[in-house]
Design a protein around this motif. Structure first.
Motif, PDB file in Angstrom:
ATOM      1  N   ILE A  12      43.386  29.656  61.626  1.00 60.03           N
ATOM      2  CA  ILE A  12      43.079  30.838  62.443  1.00 60.03           C
ATOM      3  C   ILE A  12      42.730  32.021  61.539  1.00 60.03           C
ATOM      4  N   LEU A  13      43.505  32.224  60.486  1.00 59.87           N
ATOM      5  CA  LEU A  13      43.242  33.325  59.556  1.00 59.87           C
ATOM      6  C   LEU A  13      41.871  33.161  58.912  1.00 59.87           C
ATOM      7  N   LYS A  14      41.583  31.958  58.439  1.00 57.48           N
ATOM      8  CA  LYS A  14      40.309  31.666  57.762  1.00 57.48           C
ATOM      9  C   LYS A  14      39.119  31.921  58.689  1.00 57.48           C
ATOM     10  N   GLN A  15      39.178  31.373  59.893  1.00 52.54           N
ATOM     11  CA  GLN A  15      38.078  31.532  60.847  1.00 52.54           C
ATOM     12  C   GLN A  15      37.868  33.002  61.199  1.00 52.54           C
ATOM     13  N   THR A  16      38.960  33.722  61.398  1.00 50.54           N
ATOM     14  CA  THR A  16      38.861  35.127  61.784  1.00 50.54           C
ATOM     15  C   THR A  16      38.243  35.966  60.664  1.00 50.54           C
ATOM     16  N   VAL A  17      38.701  35.750  59.440  1.00 51.01           N
ATOM     17  CA  VAL A  17      38.153  36.510  58.308  1.00 51.01           C
ATOM     18  C   VAL A  17      36.679  36.192  58.128  1.00 51.01           C
ATOM     19  N   GLU A  18      36.329  34.922  58.107  1.00 49.68           N
ATOM     20  CA  GLU A  18      34.944  34.536  57.847  1.00 49.68           C
ATOM     21  C   GLU A  18      33.998  34.957  58.970  1.00 49.68           C
ATOM     22  N   ASN A  19      34.503  35.053  60.200  1.00 48.57           N
ATOM     23  CA  ASN A  19      33.671  35.545  61.300  1.00 48.57           C
ATOM     24  C   ASN A  19      33.510  37.068  61.259  1.00 48.57           C
ATOM     25  N   THR A  20      34.443  37.753  60.619  1.00 45.88           N
ATOM     26  CA  THR A  20      34.394  39.211  60.555  1.00 45.88           C
ATOM     27  C   THR A  20      33.591  39.697  59.355  1.00 45.88           C
ATOM     28  N   ILE A  21      33.815  39.103  58.203  1.00 48.20           N
ATOM     29  CA  ILE A  21      33.141  39.533  56.974  1.00 48.20           C
ATOM     30  C   ILE A  21      31.855  38.722  56.835  1.00 48.20           C
ATOM     31  N   GLU A  35      37.385  49.303  59.809  1.00 53.31           N
ATOM     32  CA  GLU A  35      36.994  48.549  61.002  1.00 53.31           C
ATOM     33  C   GLU A  35      37.213  47.045  60.785  1.00 53.31           C
ATOM     34  N   TRP A  36      36.807  46.529  59.627  1.00 50.68           N
ATOM     35  CA  TRP A  36      37.016  45.106  59.321  1.00 50.68           C
ATOM     36  C   TRP A  36      38.506  44.776  59.339  1.00 50.68           C
ATOM     37  N   ASN A  37      39.300  45.645  58.730  1.00 53.84           N
ATOM     38  CA  ASN A  37      40.745  45.435  58.664  1.00 53.84           C
ATOM     39  C   ASN A  37      41.352  45.365  60.063  1.00 53.84           C
ATOM     40  N   ASN A  38      41.012  46.333  60.908  1.00 53.33           N
ATOM     41  CA  ASN A  38      41.522  46.344  62.282  1.00 53.33           C
ATOM     42  C   ASN A  38      41.060  45.124  63.065  1.00 53.33           C
ATOM     43  N   THR A  39      39.796  44.767  62.915  1.00 51.83           N
ATOM     44  CA  THR A  39      39.252  43.611  63.633  1.00 51.83           C
ATOM     45  C   THR A  39      39.971  42.325  63.221  1.00 51.83           C
ATOM     46  N   ILE A  40      40.171  42.149  61.937  1.00 52.64           N
ATOM     47  CA  ILE A  40      40.837  40.936  61.443  1.00 52.64           C
ATOM     48  C   ILE A  40      42.273  40.860  61.954  1.00 52.64           C
ATOM     49  N   HIS A  52      62.676  27.627  61.189  1.00 45.88           N
ATOM     50  CA  HIS A  52      61.834  28.116  62.283  1.00 45.88           C
ATOM     51  C   HIS A  52      60.821  29.172  61.867  1.00 45.88           C
ATOM     52  N   ASP A  53      61.088  29.897  60.806  1.00 46.71           N
ATOM     53  CA  ASP A  53      60.240  31.011  60.397  1.00 46.71           C
ATOM     54  C   ASP A  53      59.410  30.612  59.181  1.00 46.71           C
ATOM     55  N   ALA A  54      58.209  31.170  59.101  1.00 45.68           N
ATOM     56  CA  ALA A  54      57.339  30.841  57.966  1.00 45.68           C
ATOM     57  C   ALA A  54      56.236  31.878  57.846  1.00 45.68           C
ATOM     58  N   MET A  55      55.379  31.676  56.862  1.00 44.58           N
ATOM     59  CA  MET A  55      54.235  32.550  56.659  1.00 44.58           C
ATOM     60  C   MET A  55      53.047  31.716  56.226  1.00 44.58           C
ATOM     61  N   ALA A  56      51.873  32.248  56.493  1.00 45.85           N
ATOM     62  CA  ALA A  56      50.633  31.609  56.048  1.00 45.85           C
ATOM     63  C   ALA A  56      49.747  32.710  55.497  1.00 45.85           C
ATOM     64  N   SER A  57      48.962  32.372  54.483  1.00 46.41           N
ATOM     65  CA  SER A  57      48.104  33.366  53.858  1.00 46.41           C
ATOM     66  C   SER A  57      46.747  32.743  53.561  1.00 46.41           C
ATOM     67  N   TYR A  58      45.723  33.577  53.636  1.00 47.44           N
ATOM     68  CA  TYR A  58      44.376  33.130  53.328  1.00 47.44           C
ATOM     69  C   TYR A  58      43.697  34.192  52.475  1.00 47.44           C
ATOM     70  N   HIS A  59      43.094  33.762  51.365  1.00 46.91           N
ATOM     71  CA  HIS A  59      42.394  34.679  50.467  1.00 46.91           C
ATOM     72  C   HIS A  59      40.914  34.331  50.509  1.00 46.91           C
ATOM     73  N   PHE A  60      40.113  35.291  50.947  1.00 51.70           N
ATOM     74  CA  PHE A  60      38.662  35.137  51.009  1.00 51.70           C
ATOM     75  C   PHE A  60      38.059  36.007  49.916  1.00 51.70           C
ATOM     76  N   THR A  61      37.107  35.460  49.200  1.00 46.92           N
ATOM     77  CA  THR A  61      36.410  36.268  48.210  1.00 46.92           C
ATOM     78  C   THR A  61      34.947  35.847  48.152  1.00 46.92           C
ATOM     79  N   ASN A  62      34.097  36.829  47.933  1.00 44.55           N
ATOM     80  CA  ASN A  62      32.687  36.563  47.675  1.00 44.55           C
ATOM     81  C   ASN A  62      32.248  37.544  46.591  1.00 44.55           C
ATOM     82  N   ASP A  63      30.970  37.720  46.407  1.00 41.99           N
ATOM     83  CA  ASP A  63      30.484  38.590  45.326  1.00 41.99           C
ATOM     84  C   ASP A  63      30.825  40.062  45.523  1.00 41.99           C
TER      85      ASP A  63
END
Length: 133
Positions: A40-49, A61-66, A109-120
């Motif tokens: 979900i994180l990956k799809q949301t970031v890549e659809n926004t940026i 705006e990107w931050n709020n949208t994501i 029961h609790d956890a975290m997930a992280s996604y790092h997107f980078t381009n040029d």
């Protein structure tokens, strides 16, 4: 006197019913699926940026949208979990960034997930925390 004892025994055997109580929560409703959330994180970031240039005035705006879209999509999972989403966006201009997270929680029961997107032109780090209710 034996009638009273029999009546008490019968009352104690009947389980208490609370008409205002919520339905029991299934175990699967409390599970934070790291792979699903990361997707979900990956799809949301890549659809926004989607822009090929970093525009400082659009970063907020990107931050709020994501963050808002991640929360909406996580809520649609219908799990008994409270979510927190954090997003960091910075221009990819050769500068470095270091982040760290530390949590004290119920690892069952609790956890975290992280996604790092980078381009040029941009780095985006988005993290979702899930705490079972």
């Amino acid at each position: 006197m034996s009638t009273t004892s029999e009546a008490i025994a019968t009352i104690e055997e009947v389980p208490a019913v609370n008409p205002t109580a919520e339905k029991p929560v299934e175990k699967s409703e409390k599970v934070f699926d790291v792979e699903q959330v990361t997707s979900i994180l990956k799809q949301t970031v890549e659809n926004t940026i989607v822009e090929h240039t970093y525009v400082h005035s659009r970063a907020k705006e990107w931050n709020n949208t994501i963050t808002e879209n991640c929360l909406k999509r996580l809520a649609l999972l219908n799990k008994s979990i409270k979510y927190i989403v954090n997003c960091t966006i910075l221009e990819n201009n050769g500068s470095g960034i270091h982040t760290a997270n530390s949590c004290y929680w119920d690892e069952a029961h609790d956890a975290m997930a992280s996604y790092h997107f980078t381009n040029d032109v941009v780095h985006v780090i988005v993290t979702a925390y899930g705490c079972a209710v």
